[in-house]
Design an enzyme around this catalytic site. Structure first.
Site, PDB file in Angstrom:
ATOM      1  N   CYS A  65      29.124  75.314  29.948  1.00 13.33           N
ATOM      2  CA  CYS A  65      28.302  75.854  28.858  1.00 13.33           C
ATOM      3  C   CYS A  65      27.083  76.580  29.417  1.00 13.33           C
ATOM      4  CB  CYS A  65      27.847  74.738  27.922  1.00 13.33           C
ATOM      5  SG  CYS A  65      29.197  73.774  27.239  1.00 13.33           S
TER       6      CYS A  65
HETATM    7  C1  BEZ Z   1      31.083  71.933  30.423  1.00 18.29           C
HETATM    8  O1  BEZ Z   1      30.387  72.731  29.787  1.00 18.29           O
HETATM    9  O2  BEZ Z   1      31.186  71.992  31.624  1.00 18.29           O
HETATM   10  C2  BEZ Z   1      31.847  70.858  29.691  1.00 18.29           C
HETATM   11  C3  BEZ Z   1      31.397  70.381  28.486  1.00 18.29           C
HETATM   12  C4  BEZ Z   1      32.103  69.377  27.848  1.00 18.29           C
HETATM   13  C5  BEZ Z   1      33.262  68.878  28.420  1.00 18.29           C
HETATM   14  C6  BEZ Z   1      33.733  69.405  29.617  1.00 18.29           C
HETATM   15  C7  BEZ Z   1      33.025  70.407  30.259  1.00 18.29           C
END
Ligand code: BEZ
Length: 211
Positions: A45
């Site tokens: 994210c």
């Molecule tokens: C991420 O943004 O890396 C992420 C967020 C939630 C679950 C898995 C990855």
């Protein structure tokens, strides 16, 4: 039933990192992209939000506003934005909706219980000036999105709203487009003075008409 293409999207009031908004009023007369991410302070994210911020000028050139969302409060978004700027070298320059009670997430079907009961998946909604849903895509949490693809779809939607054409596989701005099958060859010749190549009666290609 979940939101369908062509539906008028739900209106709502929500706090954002840039103040409280009423969604339809915030969209105004242009286009909008609403996208969700699973959680603040997560790695993928962090990279996605910076990329959307880098592309803000490209969205503006297409008369399109962008707004993010997760089921975190605005205060959390604001804290996380410091990390995004520090690690990605790009400040977040668009509003992020705080949705800790998942009110907006549920309105738009951004929570997919088979993935997670609590976190939003990576949804993208393209909304046109009539507030109608024109595209929705859903990515899993483990896969970061390609926001250049979202720009490509915006280009296609805005072009095909204006001309009786559609855009073929892997089309990009400047490539040839497909003439609507509802047009006769005579009508096509009038509407597309640059001419067209007729590979089959249903497959006629013409240079992009607005270039
Ligand atoms: C991420 O943004 O890396 C992420 C967020 C939630 C679950 C898995 C990855």
């Amino acid at each position: 039933m979940s939101l369908q293409l062509g539906d008028v999207v739900p209106d709502f009031e929500a706090p954002t990192t840039q103040g409280t908004i009423r969604f339809h009023e915030w969209i105004g007369d242009g286009w909008a992209i609403l996208f969700s991410h699973p959680k603040d302070f997560t790695p993928v994210c962090t990279t996605e939000l910076a990329e959307v911020a880098r592309l803000k000028g490209e969205f503006e050139a297409r008369n399109t506003k962008v707004i993010g969302l997760s089921v975190d409060p605005v205060e959390s978004h604001i804290e996380w934005e410091k990390d995004i700027e520090e690690t990605q070298g790009q400040a977040v320059n668009f509003p992020m909706i705080g949705d800790p009670d998942a009110k907006v997430a549920n309105l738009f079907g951004m929570i997919h219980p088979n993935a997670s009961n609590t976190f939003t998946v990576r949804s993208v909604f393209i909304i046109d000036p009539a507030k109608r849903l024109r595209l929705t895509i859903t990515y899993p949490a483990s896969t970061g999105r390609n926001f250049r693809e979202i720009l490509r779809v915006l280009d296609s939607l805005q072009l095909t709203d204006q001309y009786m054409v559609s855009t073929p596989v892997n089309w990009n701005e400047g490539d040839d487009v497909v003439i609507a099958t509802s047009l006769s060859d005579e009508e096509a010749a009038k509407r597309f003075p640059k001419g067209f190549r007729k590979l089959k009666p249903y497959l006629r290609l013409t240079p992009q008409p607005n270039r």
